[in-house]
Design a protein around this motif. Structure first.
Motif, PDB file in Angstrom:
ATOM      1  N   GLY A 194       0.810  -1.212   0.000  1.00 44.03           N
ATOM      2  CA  GLY A 194       0.000   0.000   0.000  1.00 44.03           C
ATOM      3  C   GLY A 194       0.843   1.262   0.000  1.00 44.03           C
ATOM      4  O   GLY A 194       0.569   2.212  -0.745  1.00 44.03           O
ATOM      5  N   LEU A 195       1.886   1.284   0.825  1.00 46.00           N
ATOM      6  CA  LEU A 195       2.773   2.455   0.888  1.00 46.00           C
ATOM      7  C   LEU A 195       3.580   2.606  -0.396  1.00 46.00           C
ATOM      8  O   LEU A 195       3.903   3.726  -0.802  1.00 46.00           O
ATOM      9  N   MET A 196       3.894   1.485  -1.030  1.00 46.91           N
ATOM     10  CA  MET A 196       4.611   1.525  -2.305  1.00 46.91           C
ATOM     11  C   MET A 196       3.784   2.274  -3.359  1.00 46.91           C
ATOM     12  O   MET A 196       4.329   3.002  -4.192  1.00 46.91           O
ATOM     13  N   LEU A 197       2.472   2.116  -3.305  1.00 51.52           N
ATOM     14  CA  LEU A 197       1.594   2.750  -4.293  1.00 51.52           C
ATOM     15  C   LEU A 197       1.441   4.254  -4.070  1.00 51.52           C
ATOM     16  O   LEU A 197       0.862   4.944  -4.918  1.00 51.52           O
ATOM     17  N   VAL A 198       1.922   4.755  -2.931  1.00 58.75           N
ATOM     18  CA  VAL A 198       1.879   6.216  -2.684  1.00 58.75           C
ATOM     19  C   VAL A 198       3.284   6.737  -2.363  1.00 58.75           C
ATOM     20  O   VAL A 198       3.447   7.727  -1.657  1.00 58.75           O
ATOM     21  N   HIS A 199       4.290   6.062  -2.885  1.00 58.35           N
ATOM     22  CA  HIS A 199       5.685   6.446  -2.618  1.00 58.35           C
ATOM     23  C   HIS A 199       5.946   7.883  -3.092  1.00 58.35           C
ATOM     24  O   HIS A 199       5.432   8.300  -4.140  1.00 58.35           O
ATOM     25  N   PRO A 200       6.737   8.647  -2.326  1.00 62.95           N
ATOM     26  CA  PRO A 200       7.014  10.048  -2.707  1.00 62.95           C
ATOM     27  C   PRO A 200       7.663  10.213  -4.081  1.00 62.95           C
ATOM     28  O   PRO A 200       7.553  11.269  -4.698  1.00 62.95           O
ATOM     29  N   ASP A 201       8.366   9.178  -4.568  1.00 60.86           N
ATOM     30  CA  ASP A 201       8.993   9.269  -5.885  1.00 60.86           C
ATOM     31  C   ASP A 201       7.977   9.244  -7.026  1.00 60.86           C
ATOM     32  O   ASP A 201       8.302   9.565  -8.166  1.00 60.86           O
ATOM     33  N   LEU A 202       6.744   8.818  -6.709  1.00 58.86           N
ATOM     34  CA  LEU A 202       5.696   8.760  -7.727  1.00 58.86           C
ATOM     35  C   LEU A 202       4.979  10.100  -7.820  1.00 58.86           C
ATOM     36  O   LEU A 202       4.887  10.843  -6.846  1.00 58.86           O
ATOM     37  N   MET A 203       4.453  10.393  -8.987  1.00 57.78           N
ATOM     38  CA  MET A 203       3.652  11.594  -9.147  1.00 57.78           C
ATOM     39  C   MET A 203       2.362  11.439  -8.359  1.00 57.78           C
ATOM     40  O   MET A 203       1.713  10.389  -8.392  1.00 57.78           O
ATOM     41  N   ASN A 204       1.988  12.492  -7.615  1.00 58.36           N
ATOM     42  CA  ASN A 204       0.776  12.439  -6.807  1.00 58.36           C
ATOM     43  C   ASN A 204      -0.455  12.294  -7.702  1.00 58.36           C
ATOM     44  O   ASN A 204      -0.618  13.019  -8.681  1.00 58.36           O
ATOM     45  N   ALA A 205      -1.332  11.361  -7.347  1.00 59.64           N
ATOM     46  CA  ALA A 205      -2.515  11.094  -8.172  1.00 59.64           C
ATOM     47  C   ALA A 205      -3.418  12.305  -8.312  1.00 59.64           C
ATOM     48  O   ALA A 205      -4.118  12.454  -9.318  1.00 59.64           O
ATOM     49  N   TRP A 206      -3.412  13.182  -7.291  1.00 60.60           N
ATOM     50  CA  TRP A 206      -4.299  14.349  -7.344  1.00 60.60           C
ATOM     51  C   TRP A 206      -3.838  15.378  -8.384  1.00 60.60           C
ATOM     52  O   TRP A 206      -4.609  16.243  -8.788  1.00 60.60           O
ATOM     53  N   GLY A 207      -2.594  15.258  -8.829  1.00 58.39           N
ATOM     54  CA  GLY A 207      -2.118  16.162  -9.874  1.00 58.39           C
ATOM     55  C   GLY A 207      -2.066  15.511 -11.245  1.00 58.39           C
ATOM     56  O   GLY A 207      -1.598  16.119 -12.212  1.00 58.39           O
TER      57      GLY A 207
END
Length: 469
Positions: A194-207
């Protein structure tokens, strides 16, 4: 203080005798039975026992409402009398699940995943409500928030907001824990997934939407295959399906790899395979499906808000009986993650209030019945605080017409909040305190809806009681 052995004997007889009990356990307020034949349970006989506040069947379990502080004593006495042995909640669920059809099992699975993480989500919602009070304009001062006038409170509110937002920012981690645990895998791996899917290196889904329009979505190049480097903040479906895949891969590997090598092989392989599948296939597909579901729900309420509010407001309580209301928690969370708020949760709170109001009316309707009068009073207070079980199963469903009156009041209140687009930025507490979870600009409309949910069920229950008599 002990419990009356005769009453416990009557409960055993009421569920069809000890030979009809496959297994039994209890929660905070209820005895939970996996019965061999639910047809042998005598609902009327059970509800005439002083200890019993109501009965109902849900998800293959026959449940007898006793009350907090007493149920464990009744259970221990029952185990001693029947010799059935103590059973865990999971054993009862497993025994009950054998009687469910595929659809009921799917609903139950969602409940098993989301119910354990609900306290964290509700707590976050309550804290966000406190932040709303501190930062909302026109509550204490015209055109200004409390933190604008008393600036020393600004950082205090900011910290509260950070604490409250944590559960929603890292929601996939919570869902991953619950889902992998439910599917039989290691909960710790579910958290990592779950945390991997919101990792800081990924672009935020809200943007993601804005970046897609501008054509600057970051991506990986995997041997010629472009994979979007996007996170899944606030999303439900990606982590649910990925958790299922992770658990099944883990179980598959554990059966085929020697125990001495499992620590070094099972988790790395399972996470690596699931991770690649999540970013290449699972995430993009379920993200699109989630958006379609969100657009469909929002579209219905945008096109015909009155009908949407009428139907959801009226039917939420019956959904609770079937257990299907747990599926809508996933919809709430998807709406919050995609649109920034949910218009369904306010109607849930109003349904709680309506059930409490109908039960409260029964206290006056049955003022000469001391047992029912006391149950009606305590259960109505419980419902107004967001716990509807005693009111619904102990009073309203028993007499039916209070339940119908509560549905009518909830439907009317649901129409009002839908027409005005009342939004909750989070899933929070239910009942009367639910205004804390509503955006402050909608408080006026929501308080009117609360009044409707209080008055209509009470008056209608009183009228129907006279007609019935």
């Amino acid at each position: 203080m002990g419990v009356d052995k005769k009453s416990v004997e009557q409960i055993i007889e009421g569920v069809g005798g000890k030979e009809n009990i496959a297994a039994a356990t209890h929660c905070v307020t209820r005895l939970r039975f996996a019965l061999k034949d639910e047809g042998k349970a005598d609902k009327e006989k059970l509800e005439n026992i002083d200890l019993v506040k109501g009965t109902f069947s849900s998800n293959g379990q026959y449940q007898v409402v006793i009350g907090q502080g007493t149920v464990d004593k009744v259970y221990n006495q029952m185990v001693e009398m029947t010799g059935i042995g103590h059973a865990s909640k999971q054993e009862i669920k497993d025994a009950a699940a054998q009687k469910l059809n595929p659809f009921q099992r799917a609903v139950k699975t969602l409940g098993d995943i989301f119910i354990p993480i609900l306290p964290a989500i509700v707590t976050a919602g309550l804290l966000m409500g406190i932040n709303n009070i501190l930062t909302g304009k026109d509550i204490f001062f015209e055109g200004r928030a409390l933190v604008d006038v008393y600036t020393s409170w600004a950082d205090f509110a900011s910290i509260i907001n950070l604490i409250a937002n944590t559960a929603f920012v890292f929601l996939p981690g919570l869902i991953g824990w619950g889902a992998v645990n439910r599917f039989g895998g290691s909960p710790l791996l579910g958290i990592v997934l779950g945390l991997m899917l919101v990792h800081p290196d990924l672009m935020n889904a809200w943007g993601y939407g804005a970046a897609q329009q501008e054509g600057n979505v970051p991506s990986w190049n995997l041997f010629g295959l472009n994979v979007e480097k996007v996170g899944y903040q606030g999303q439900v479906l990606p982590v649910l399906l990925a958790s299922f895949v992770l658990a099944k891969i883990e179980l598959f590997l554990k059966k085929r790899i020697a125990e001495g090598f499992q620590l070094l092989t099972v988790a790395p392989i399972a996470l690596l395979v699931t991770g690649f599948l999540s970013f290449i296939v699972i995430g993009p597909v379920t993200f699109a499906i989630g958006n379609v579901i969100t657009d469909a729900v929002v579209g219905i309420f945008d096109a015909v808000p009155a009908i949407g509010g009428l139907i959801y407001g009226a039917l939420y309580a019956p959904l609770v009986i079937t257990g299907m209301h747990h599926t809508f928690l996933a919809v709430d969370l998807q709406l919050i993650g995609t649109t920034g708020g949910t218009f369904l949760w306010p109607m849930v709170a109003l349904s709680n209030i309506a059930q409490g109001s109908a039960a409260f009316a029964m206290m006056f309707v049955n003022r000469h019945n001391d047992k029912l009068k006391g149950l009606a009073l305590t259960s109505s207070i419980s419902a107004w605080l967001g716990i509807t079980e005693p009111a619904m199963f102990g009073v309203n469903l028993r007499y039916r017409y209070p339940f119908i009156a509560a549905m009518a009041g909830s439907a009317a209140a649901g129409v009002l909040v839908s027409l005005y687009g009342v939004i909750a930025p989070s899933v929070g507490v239910g009942g009367l305190p639910a205004f804390l979870s509503i955006l402050t600009e909608f408080w006026g409309v929501f308080f009117i809806a609360i009044a409707i949910a209080l008055v209509i069920p009470f008056v209608l229950t009183a009228i129907l009681a006279k007609v019935k008599k």
